[in-house]
Design an enzyme around this catalytic site. Structure first.
Site, short mmCIF file in Angstrom:
data_model
loop_
_atom_site.label_atom_id
_atom_site.label_comp_id
_atom_site.label_asym_id
_atom_site.label_seq_id
_atom_site.Cartn_x
_atom_site.Cartn_y
_atom_site.Cartn_z
N GLY A 1 5.59 2.00 -5.14
CA GLY A 1 5.11 0.62 -5.24
C GLY A 1 6.10 -0.26 -5.99
O GLY A 1 6.41 -1.37 -5.58
N GLY B 1 6.81 6.03 -7.99
CA GLY B 1 7.57 4.78 -8.14
C GLY B 1 7.77 4.02 -6.84
O GLY B 1 8.59 3.10 -6.78
N PHE C 1 0.84 -1.20 0.00
CA PHE C 1 0.00 0.00 0.00
C PHE C 1 0.87 1.24 0.00
O PHE C 1 1.86 1.31 0.73
CB PHE C 1 -0.91 0.01 1.23
N VAL C 2 0.50 2.18 -0.85
CA VAL C 2 1.14 3.49 -0.89
C VAL C 2 0.04 4.51 -0.65
O VAL C 2 -1.01 4.46 -1.30
CB VAL C 2 1.84 3.75 -2.24
N TYR D 1 0.91 -4.62 -12.01
CA TYR D 1 1.61 -5.87 -11.78
C TYR D 1 2.00 -6.55 -13.10
O TYR D 1 3.08 -7.11 -13.23
CB TYR D 1 0.76 -6.82 -10.94
N ASN E 1 -9.60 -4.40 -8.89
CA ASN E 1 -8.50 -3.43 -8.81
C ASN E 1 -7.70 -3.45 -10.11
O ASN E 1 -6.54 -3.88 -10.16
CB ASN E 1 -7.62 -3.73 -7.60
N VAL E 2 -8.32 -2.93 -11.17
CA VAL E 2 -7.70 -3.00 -12.50
C VAL E 2 -6.41 -2.17 -12.59
O VAL E 2 -5.50 -2.53 -13.35
CB VAL E 2 -8.70 -2.59 -13.62
#
Length: 166
Positions: free
Chosen positions: A103, A101, A92-93, A137, A130-131
């Site tokens: 994450g 950057g 989590f950010v 990812y 969570n698209v």
């Protein structure tokens, strides 16, 4: 991970960070629309992370000295590989720090830990809706494991199963 050109620093959490970790977990729970399920307390986190038998580790990301995000992870094991892995439970950010950057830096750090610890894999789960995270990812080379379905037993069902009456 800190250089003169970036205000970003990554570090292992310490017992003094427990309240900040709880606040980050609560922020994640809000983001995932699961705040009602978040019952973590400082005492529970302290015991789980820094007690006699730690169950997980946390890497904190700081931006200009302010806690901006975290990765909470633990080791699992692959019987097929006969090697440990790292399971990323939460990344989590804080919204105000996104786009820097952080994450990516946290995931890179975990990949480096996995390699240095002779792990065979780094894995995590993501909510289907969570698209943005899924796209992020996939850009890093992660691939969905669509052939697997996660099962979970909690609460009364866990207690019932543990009693042997299930």
């Amino acid at each position: 991970m800190s250089t003169a050109s970036t205000p970003l620093a990554l570090r292992a959490a310490t017992p003094a960070d427990v309240s900040a970790i709880r606040e980050l977990i609560e922020g994640l729970a809000e983001y995932e629309q699961l705040r009602h399920e978040c019952i973590a307390t400082d005492a529970l986190l302290h015991e789980a992370l820094f007690g006699a038998r730690p169950h997980a580790e946390v890497v904190l990301a700081e931006w200009n000295g302010e806690v901006a995000g975290f990765a909470l992870f633990f080791h699992n094991f692959s019987t097929f590989l006969a090697r440990p892995g790292i399971y990323l439970e939460d990344l989590f950010v804080r919204p105000s720090f996104r786009g820097h950057g952080i994450g990516r830096a946290l995931l890179t750090h975990l990949a480096q830990l996995a390699v240095s610890r002779s792990c065979g894999r780094l894995e995590w789960s993501v909510l289907d809706w969570n698209v943005d995270a899924i796209g992020f990812y996939e850009k890093l080379g992660a691939r969905a494991q669509d052939a697997w379905t996660v099962y979970r037993v909690t609460g009364d069902a866990l207690t019932h199963l543990a009693s042997g009456d299930a």
